[in-house]
Design an enzyme around this catalytic site. Structure first.
Site, PDB file in Angstrom:
ATOM      1  N   SER A 202      -2.500   7.043 -28.992  1.00 56.02           N
ATOM      2  CA  SER A 202      -2.138   5.974 -29.923  1.00 56.02           C
ATOM      3  C   SER A 202      -0.730   6.203 -30.483  1.00 56.02           C
ATOM      4  CB  SER A 202      -3.143   5.942 -31.068  1.00 56.02           C
ATOM      5  OG  SER A 202      -4.432   5.727 -30.549  1.00 56.02           O
TER       6      SER A 202
ATOM      7  N   TYR B 188     -10.178  -2.797 -40.810  1.00 54.56           N
ATOM      8  CA  TYR B 188      -8.934  -2.530 -40.104  1.00 54.56           C
ATOM      9  C   TYR B 188      -9.081  -2.315 -38.599  1.00 54.56           C
ATOM     10  CZ  TYR B 188      -4.251  -1.056 -39.243  1.00 54.56           C
ATOM     11  OH  TYR B 188      -2.977  -0.993 -38.765  1.00 54.56           O
TER      12      TYR B 188
ATOM     13  N   GLY C 181      13.832   1.342 -22.476  1.00 53.87           N
ATOM     14  CA  GLY C 181      14.210   0.786 -21.168  1.00 53.87           C
ATOM     15  C   GLY C 181      14.598   1.854 -20.155  1.00 53.87           C
TER      16      GLY C 181
ATOM     17  N   ASP D 260      -2.881  -1.781 -23.705  1.00 48.49           N
ATOM     18  CA  ASP D 260      -3.685  -0.770 -24.416  1.00 48.49           C
ATOM     19  C   ASP D 260      -4.905  -0.286 -23.642  1.00 48.49           C
ATOM     20  OD1 ASP D 260      -3.849   0.708 -26.956  1.00 48.49           O
ATOM     21  OD2 ASP D 260      -5.675  -0.417 -27.339  1.00 48.49           O
TER      22      ASP D 260
ATOM     23  N   ARG E  15       3.080  13.079 -26.743  1.00 45.87           N
ATOM     24  CA  ARG E  15       4.243  13.189 -27.630  1.00 45.87           C
ATOM     25  C   ARG E  15       4.397  14.667 -27.940  1.00 45.87           C
ATOM     26  NH1 ARG E  15       6.697   9.772 -31.766  1.00 45.87           N
ATOM     27  NH2 ARG E  15       5.476   7.969 -31.064  1.00 45.87           N
TER      28      ARG E  15
ATOM     29  N   ARG F 115      -7.551   3.851 -38.020  1.00 45.38           N
ATOM     30  CA  ARG F 115      -8.869   4.264 -37.544  1.00 45.38           C
ATOM     31  C   ARG F 115      -9.322   5.515 -38.289  1.00 45.38           C
ATOM     32  NH1 ARG F 115      -8.516   6.409 -33.243  1.00 45.38           N
ATOM     33  NH2 ARG F 115      -6.311   6.135 -32.771  1.00 45.38           N
TER      34      ARG F 115
ATOM     35  N   HIS G 218      -7.775   4.133 -21.804  1.00 46.84           N
ATOM     36  CA  HIS G 218      -6.779   3.783 -22.841  1.00 46.84           C
ATOM     37  C   HIS G 218      -5.406   3.704 -22.178  1.00 46.84           C
ATOM     38  CE1 HIS G 218      -4.938   4.903 -27.045  1.00 46.84           C
ATOM     39  NE2 HIS G 218      -5.015   3.608 -26.895  1.00 46.84           N
TER      40      HIS G 218
ATOM     41  N   CYS H  21       2.091   6.166 -28.982  1.00 43.80           N
ATOM     42  CA  CYS H  21       2.952   7.000 -28.130  1.00 43.80           C
ATOM     43  C   CYS H  21       3.640   6.192 -27.040  1.00 43.80           C
ATOM     44  CB  CYS H  21       2.147   8.149 -27.537  1.00 43.80           C
ATOM     45  SG  CYS H  21       1.687   9.370 -28.790  1.00 43.80           S
TER      46      CYS H  21
ATOM     47  N   LYS I 124     -11.555  -0.978 -29.276  1.00 45.97           N
ATOM     48  CA  LYS I 124     -11.873   0.415 -28.961  1.00 45.97           C
ATOM     49  C   LYS I 124     -13.388   0.651 -28.873  1.00 45.97           C
ATOM     50  CE  LYS I 124      -7.667   1.626 -28.411  1.00 45.97           C
ATOM     51  NZ  LYS I 124      -6.649   1.501 -29.363  1.00 45.97           N
TER      52      LYS I 124
ATOM     53  N   ARG J  49       0.835  -3.371 -38.226  1.00 44.47           N
ATOM     54  CA  ARG J  49       0.563  -3.900 -36.883  1.00 44.47           C
ATOM     55  C   ARG J  49       0.879  -5.377 -36.781  1.00 44.47           C
ATOM     56  NH1 ARG J  49      -1.545  -0.267 -32.688  1.00 44.47           N
ATOM     57  NH2 ARG J  49      -1.578   1.696 -33.828  1.00 44.47           N
TER      58      ARG J  49
HETATM   59  P1  GTP Z   1      -1.214   2.058 -29.928  1.00 45.82           P
HETATM   60  O1  GTP Z   1      -1.173   0.581 -30.122  1.00 45.82           O
HETATM   61  O2  GTP Z   1      -1.519   2.810 -31.174  1.00 45.82           O
HETATM   62  O3  GTP Z   1      -2.145   2.471 -28.830  1.00 45.82           O
HETATM   63  O4  GTP Z   1       0.298   2.540 -29.601  1.00 45.82           O
HETATM   64  P2  GTP Z   1       1.221   2.452 -28.276  1.00 45.82           P
HETATM   65  O5  GTP Z   1       0.897   3.590 -27.376  1.00 45.82           O
HETATM   66  O6  GTP Z   1       1.181   1.095 -27.707  1.00 45.82           O
HETATM   67  O7  GTP Z   1       2.690   2.767 -28.845  1.00 45.82           O
HETATM   68  P3  GTP Z   1       3.966   1.807 -29.095  1.00 45.82           P
HETATM   69  O8  GTP Z   1       4.586   1.314 -27.826  1.00 45.82           O
HETATM   70  O9  GTP Z   1       3.606   0.803 -30.099  1.00 45.82           O
HETATM   71  O10 GTP Z   1       4.988   2.854 -29.721  1.00 45.82           O
HETATM   72  C1  GTP Z   1       4.690   3.615 -30.871  1.00 45.82           C
HETATM   73  C2  GTP Z   1       5.956   4.107 -31.515  1.00 45.82           C
HETATM   74  O11 GTP Z   1       6.692   4.917 -30.597  1.00 45.82           O
HETATM   75  C3  GTP Z   1       6.869   2.968 -31.947  1.00 45.82           C
HETATM   76  O12 GTP Z   1       7.442   3.275 -33.186  1.00 45.82           O
HETATM   77  C4  GTP Z   1       7.923   2.939 -30.851  1.00 45.82           C
HETATM   78  O13 GTP Z   1       9.159   2.444 -31.312  1.00 45.82           O
HETATM   79  C5  GTP Z   1       8.015   4.404 -30.427  1.00 45.82           C
HETATM   80  N1  GTP Z   1       8.367   4.552 -28.978  1.00 45.82           N
HETATM   81  C6  GTP Z   1       7.862   3.834 -27.950  1.00 45.82           C
HETATM   82  N2  GTP Z   1       8.430   4.192 -26.767  1.00 45.82           N
HETATM   83  C7  GTP Z   1       9.303   5.181 -27.059  1.00 45.82           C
HETATM   84  C8  GTP Z   1      10.217   5.964 -26.255  1.00 45.82           C
HETATM   85  O14 GTP Z   1      10.300   5.835 -25.033  1.00 45.82           O
HETATM   86  N3  GTP Z   1      10.956   6.895 -26.923  1.00 45.82           N
HETATM   87  C9  GTP Z   1      10.871   7.064 -28.276  1.00 45.82           C
HETATM   88  N4  GTP Z   1      11.633   7.996 -28.843  1.00 45.82           N
HETATM   89  N5  GTP Z   1      10.041   6.329 -29.063  1.00 45.82           N
HETATM   90  C10 GTP Z   1       9.271   5.400 -28.464  1.00 45.82           C
HETATM   91  C1  SPV Z   2      -4.845   2.746 -31.308  1.00 40.73           C
HETATM   92  O1  SPV Z   2      -4.996   3.374 -32.357  1.00 40.73           O
HETATM   93  O2  SPV Z   2      -4.827   3.303 -30.187  1.00 40.73           O
HETATM   94  C2  SPV Z   2      -4.634   1.285 -31.365  1.00 40.73           C
HETATM   95  C3  SPV Z   2      -4.838   0.596 -32.645  1.00 40.73           C
HETATM   96  O3  SPV Z   2      -4.368   0.686 -30.341  1.00 40.73           O
HETATM   97  S1  SPV Z   2      -6.522   0.365 -33.012  1.00 40.73           S
HETATM   98  O4  SPV Z   2      -6.910  -0.980 -32.629  1.00 40.73           O
HETATM   99  O5  SPV Z   2      -6.672   0.539 -34.458  1.00 40.73           O
HETATM  100  O6  SPV Z   2      -7.329   1.314 -32.270  1.00 40.73           O
HETATM  101 MN    MN Z   3      -4.271   2.101 -28.518  1.00 33.45          MN
END
Ligand code: GTP
Ligand code: SPV
Ligand code: MN
Length: 590
Positions: A259, A208, A500, A286, A406, A80, A237, A261, A217, A375
């Site tokens: 995002s 993208y 987990g 999401d 984070r 983005r 979100h 996180c 979004k 992705r």
């Molecule tokens: P968007 O799609 O961008 O909104 O991201 P999201 O919030 O869905 O994050 P996602 O679950 O894809 O995790 C993003 C990154 O953080 C990945 O590389 C995960 O492996 C890592 N991650 C997710 N949960 C944890 C956790 O509990 N601990 C740690 N250390 N890393 C994590």
């Molecule tokens: C984010 O960035 O929070 C995402 C990916 O979930 S995007 O669709 O590019 O916004």
């Molecule tokens: Mn997102």
């Protein structure tokens, strides 16, 4: 009654409004052809085959990844672009200090000149879509016009796309108008414009994710947050997850993390073996649309029907379900390839990359093999833990709302807000390290209130006031929490194992909601003591657990001053209640 396809009403005649608008865009863009998308499986197959023939999609190893394809985006177009994203309201103050703003007339003129003639050699696709279950009163429809068949394929997975959406639009007479062209993919000619007052989105120059899949979004957060404010609901979100305890009761929790996180991972959490009897169901990963229900509770739907998830880090150890989910019928973007044409990414413990995400022979000197924001796009139906209630038109009742960020330091593993008003302050003061999901520097702590900094379609001051109003209407408001899975020690090691194991924290929250768990009442909110968490089978040292569950008053006094300065940046529109809540925290810090 089954109707033969050739007897169906032609799509353009279903809605005169949509047909007229499409015709005006065709004239402006001078598209060489117009193709209305029906949303059928055969149409998706046909489009996929066309993209394979043109070389835009690469079929992946059919034995290990059946039905999977790889798309590579332009190397300058991988995330983005927040600095090129605008909210175009009549009054600049309505967009607020949290948004880039451009006057609607100026933005329209700029976009008109970009779109003018831009589809001369291209097909214009008309994508009618519904955000949310097609029969839910909370769902909202839109139409995206795009010249990218890759976008169409993504929209087919991420939304309820096609004829039923257009039929609903014809009934309701209203829809979000989204115009998208990949243009020249030139970062100098790239803009994502939103006109919430007239329910319009215009996006040019990127193919993208969040820049181009306009249902996500742009519509479901920026435009929807504006609509939600006028109609009394919330567009957030947030993931939505159902947690079934060993007694068989299911509670739903919605969590807002910025995002990349951890939302997708938490939404698909796999309970650790040492917490037997728990089951986890994904409603959404999401976005959540939350409405006060007649019973005084907050009810949530997931407007999406698929996941556009971060690939790196996904593996059988961190999340077996997520790993299995993306091994069939998945569209990968910007991952690397192994010798035998399997997708590869950082965090996989098997295989090795030979071709990087840009299609070059892999050389570690060029950086990671897969792009850090690579992705997967996959249907929610592929998720073994998909909740049947995700299709429920009424949504699911929410027991707890969780904010998170984070942060290497300061923020403890978890704390509970004292009440809704305090919870709104907790949400408004979220800060988090930036990630690869947006262009720009990674790892810089910035304020990201409610994880909505890039996505709120109006002034945050008005948004917080709206949050306070919604809470005042709820007889049974969810409890509000803040979590941080990302605390580190001086060597950069994560103090908390995450994934987990995060269930232990959710379990404490649900016991709190049921009045069954105690807590340590601190200045910033209520924290579990180590003995309040279920730590059976958990491999974390006592010292780490103590660090994760402690509050450093000196650091927090600095944080409070920083939050105050941030909030005061919103001037006279800031609800006084937030500063009152902050003063309470400050006085408790002593
Ligand atoms: P968007 O799609 O961008 O909104 O991201 P999201 O919030 O869905 O994050 P996602 O679950 O894809 O995790 C993003 C990154 O953080 C990945 O590389 C995960 O492996 C890592 N991650 C997710 N949960 C944890 C956790 O509990 N601990 C740690 N250390 N890393 C994590
Ligand atoms: C984010 O960035 O929070 C995402 C990916 O979930 S995007 O669709 O590019 O916004
Ligand atoms: Mn997102």
């Amino acid at each position: 009654m089954a109707t033969a396809p050739h007897l169906l009403t032609p799509l353009p005649s279903l809605s005169k409004d949509v047909a007229e608008w499409v015709e005006s865009v065709r004239q402006l863009t001078q598209a060489k052809a117009v193709r209305w998308c029906e949303g059928s499986e055969s149409e998706v197959k046909e489009l996929t085959a066309e993209l394979v023939r043109s070389g835009d999609l690469l079929p992946l190893n059919a034995e290990h990844f059946p039905g999977c394809h790889l798309a590579r985006s332009h190397p300058s177009d991988v995330a983005r672009v927040e600095h090129l994203t605008y909210i175009c309201t009549q009054s600049k103050d309505d967009a607020g200090p949290n948004n880039n703003w451009m006057a609607p007339d100026e933005a329209r003129a700029k976009m008109r000149s970009l779109f003018s003639g831009c589809m001369k050699d291209r097909t214009l696709y008309v994508v009618p879509y519904c955000m949310g279950p097609i029969d839910s009163p909370y769902s909202r429809c839109g139409v995206e016009i795009t010249d990218s068949p890759y976008v169409v394929l993504n929209m087919a997975i991420m939304t309820r796309m096609g004829r039923p959406a257009l039929e609903r639009i014809a009934r309701e007479g209203t829809f979000v108008k989204g115009m998208h062209s990949i243009g020249e993919l030139d970062p100098e000619r790239r803009f994502i414009m939103h006109f919430p007052e007239t329910l319009e989105i215009q996006s040019y120059g990127s193919g993208y994710g969040g820049n181009a899949l306009l249902g996500k979004k742009c519509h479901a957060l920026r435009i929807a947050s504006w609509q939600a404010r006028t109609e009394g609901w919330l567009a957030e979100h947030m993931l939505i997850v159902g947690l079934q305890n060993p007694q068989g009761e299911t509670h739903y929790v919605a969590c807002a993390f910025p995002s990349a996180c951890g939302k997708t991972n938490l939404a698909m959490l796999i309970p650790p073996a040492s917490l037997p009897g728990w089951k986890v169901f994904t409603v959404g990963d999401d976005i959540a649309w939350l409405t006060p229900g007649p019973d005084g509770r907050l009810w949530a739907i997931n407007p999406e029907s698929g996941y556009f998830g971060v690939v790196p880090g996904t593996n059988p150890e961190t999340n077996r379900n997520a790993y299995e989910m993306i091994r069939r019928d998945t569209l990968f973007t910007n991952v690397a390839l192994t010798e035998d044409n399997q997708p590869w990414w950082e965090g996989l413990t098997t295989g090795k990359p030979v071709i990087d995400w840009q299609g070059r022979p892999y050389d570690p000197a060029n950086g990671p093999a897969a792009h850090p924001n690579s992705r997967f796009t996959v249907s929610a139906r592929n998720n073994p833990a998909y909740s049947p209630h995700a299709e429920d038109p009424r949504g699911v009742p929410i027991s707890a709302l969780v904010f998170g960020g984070r942060r290497r330091e300061l923020a403890p593993l978890v704390y509970e807000a004292r009440d809704w008003k305090h919870g709104v302050l907790v949400g408004a003061s979220v800060a988090s390290e930036t990630t690869a999901a947006a262009t720009g520097k990674v790892g810089v702590v910035r304020r990201d209130p409610m994880a909505m900094q890039p996505f709120c379609g109006y002034n945050f001051a008005d948004y917080w006031a709206h949050w306070l109003n919604v809470g005042a209407k709820l007889k049974n408001p969810p409890r509000i929490y803040h979590v941080n899975w990302f605390r580190r020690d001086a060597d950069g090691r994560f103090l908390w194992p995450g994934y987990g194991e995060n269930l232990r924290v959710l379990e404490w929250m649900l016991r709190r909601c049921a009045g069954q768990a105690s807590a340590n009442e601190t200045a910033i909110g209520n924290l579990p003591r180590p003995e309040d968490l279920n730590v059976k089978g958990l491999n974390v040292s006592d010292a780490d657990l103590k660090a994760l569950l402690s509050v450093d008053p000196a650091l927090w006094k600095k944080e409070v001053a920083d939050i105050r300065a941030y909030l005061q940046g919103y001037g006279s529109r800031l609800p006084a209640e937030l500063l009152n809540q902050l003063a309470i925290v400050e006085s408790r810090l002593g």
